[in-house]
Design a protein around this motif. Structure first.
Motif, PDB file in Angstrom:
ATOM      1  N   HIS A  21       0.925  -1.045  -0.073  1.00 30.68           N
ATOM      2  CA  HIS A  21      -0.232   0.435  -0.093  1.00 30.68           C
ATOM      3  C   HIS A  21       1.001   1.194  -0.416  1.00 30.68           C
ATOM      4  N   CYS A  24       1.666   1.508  -2.972  1.00 32.95           N
ATOM      5  CA  CYS A  24       1.637   2.178  -4.478  1.00 32.95           C
ATOM      6  C   CYS A  24       1.063   3.943  -4.010  1.00 32.95           C
ATOM      7  N   LYS A  25       1.047   4.190  -2.758  1.00 34.70           N
ATOM      8  CA  LYS A  25       0.392   5.770  -2.447  1.00 34.70           C
ATOM      9  C   LYS A  25       1.492   6.757  -3.273  1.00 34.70           C
ATOM     10  N   THR A  28       0.819   6.661  -7.486  1.00 32.45           N
ATOM     11  CA  THR A  28       0.089   6.337  -7.627  1.00 32.45           C
ATOM     12  C   THR A  28      -0.588   7.833  -7.265  1.00 32.45           C
ATOM     13  N   PRO A  31      -7.218   6.405  -6.274  1.00 31.81           N
ATOM     14  CA  PRO A  31      -7.504   5.574  -5.733  1.00 31.81           C
ATOM     15  C   PRO A  31      -7.490   4.034  -6.178  1.00 31.81           C
ATOM     16  N   HIS A  34      -3.892   3.515  -7.512  1.00 30.90           N
ATOM     17  CA  HIS A  34      -3.462   2.466  -6.368  1.00 30.90           C
ATOM     18  C   HIS A  34      -4.066   0.757  -5.717  1.00 30.90           C
ATOM     19  N   ASN A  35      -5.524   0.905  -6.406  1.00 28.78           N
ATOM     20  CA  ASN A  35      -5.750  -0.763  -6.300  1.00 28.78           C
ATOM     21  C   ASN A  35      -5.184  -1.076  -7.705  1.00 28.78           C
ATOM     22  N   TYR A  98      -6.785   0.980   2.853  1.00 31.26           N
ATOM     23  CA  TYR A  98      -5.614   1.960   3.018  1.00 31.26           C
ATOM     24  C   TYR A  98      -6.227   2.979   3.591  1.00 31.26           C
ATOM     25  N   ASP A 100      -6.673   6.410   4.202  1.00 33.78           N
ATOM     26  CA  ASP A 100      -6.094   7.769   3.471  1.00 33.78           C
ATOM     27  C   ASP A 100      -6.505   9.450   3.867  1.00 33.78           C
TER      28      ASP A 100
END
Length: 164
Positions: A21, A24-25, A28, A31, A34-35, A98, A100
């Protein structure tokens, strides 16, 4: 792949999924992306898992696969990650939501990190994960001295971005 190996992979992934996660943050902006990146990293981890020998900790191995996947996809598609369907085993992973809702300073730091190049992002990420320079060097594939020098330069660069 045996059920025992599958169970071990799912367990390790669930235990360490915050690593993915966080990567990814950094790589990207929204969301959905990210997914998509989380899914692609999970697929690559699953494909590579039979070759995991346990020479390094699972989390160190996971960092390397996840960062390489993120960097490769980022460079190839310029932030538009192409995804594949999950294999049936990947659907067994219970993904946590996650959080956020980070405070403003953390968002400013992420925004500053996004301005770095791919290798710099990876170095900062590992540094923020409290990895020592040897672990950072091993994960990135550079010397320990090079990791230290690069990290000092990145710190200066981030200070300049955050305090123009």
């Amino acid at each position: 792949m045996t059920q025992e190996l599958e169970h071990k992979f799912v367990s390790e992934l669930e235990e360490n999924q915050n690593i993915v996660h966080k990567i990814c943050k950094i790589y990207t902006d929204d969301p959905e992306a990210h997914n998509d990146l989380f899914q692609e990293i999970t697929i690559q981890l699953w494909k590579a898992y039979p070759k995991f020998r346990g020479d390094a900790k699972f989390s160190t191995w996971m960092y390397r696969i996840a960062l390489n996947t993120a960097i490769t996809l980022y460079r190839k598609s310029k932030r538009q990650v192409k995804t594949q369907d999950f294999d049936t085993v990947l659907n067994k992973v219970k993904a946590k939501e996650y959080d956020d809702t980070e405070e403003k300073q953390l968002q400013l730091m992420y925004d500053a990190i996004k301005q770095l190049n791919d290798i710099e992002k990876a170095l900062v990420f590992l540094y923020l994960e409290d990895k020592n320079y040897k672990e950072i060097a091993d994960t990135i594939g550079i010397t320990e001295v090079n990791a230290r020098v690069k990290m000092n330069r990145i710190k200066t660069k981030l200070k300049n971005i955050l305090n123009p």
